[in-house]
Design a protein around this motif. Structure first.
Motif: not given
Length: 73
Positions: A34-42
Motif C-alpha cells: 500500500n505504501v509503495l502504491k501510494a507513491g513512496f519509492d521505498g
C-alpha cells in the motif's frame, strides 16, 4: 497514515522524482504494498537499523541514476 504527504510531494514538479522512503511502524501484510502504491519509492518498517536505511538509500539512488543515464531511443 502519511499518504497525503506523499501526494503533496509528488504534485510539486520540483520533487516529483525525488526518492522518498517510508519509515513506519506499519508492518502488516499489505502495508508495504500500500505504501509503495501510494507513491513512496521505498519502505522500511521499524525498528530499523542504520545499515538497512543506508542500503535502501543507495538502492534508490542507483535506480535513479540508472534511469537518468539510460539512452533515449
Amino acid at each position: 497514515m502519511v499518504l497525503p504527504v506523499i501526494r503533496r510531494i509528488r504534485e510539486n514538479p520540483r520533487f516529483a522524482t525525488l526518492p522518498v522512503v517510508a519509515v513506519t511502524a506499519y508492518a502488516m501484510r499489505n502495508d508495504r504494498e500500500n505504501v509503495l502504491k501510494a507513491g513512496f519509492d521505498g519502505y522500511l518498517s521499524k525498528p530499523i537499523h542504520a545499515r538497512d536505511l543506508t542500503n535502501e538509500i543507495e538502492r534508490l539512488l542507483r535506480k535513479r541514476n540508472d534511469r537518468n543515464s539510460a539512452p533515449n531511443p
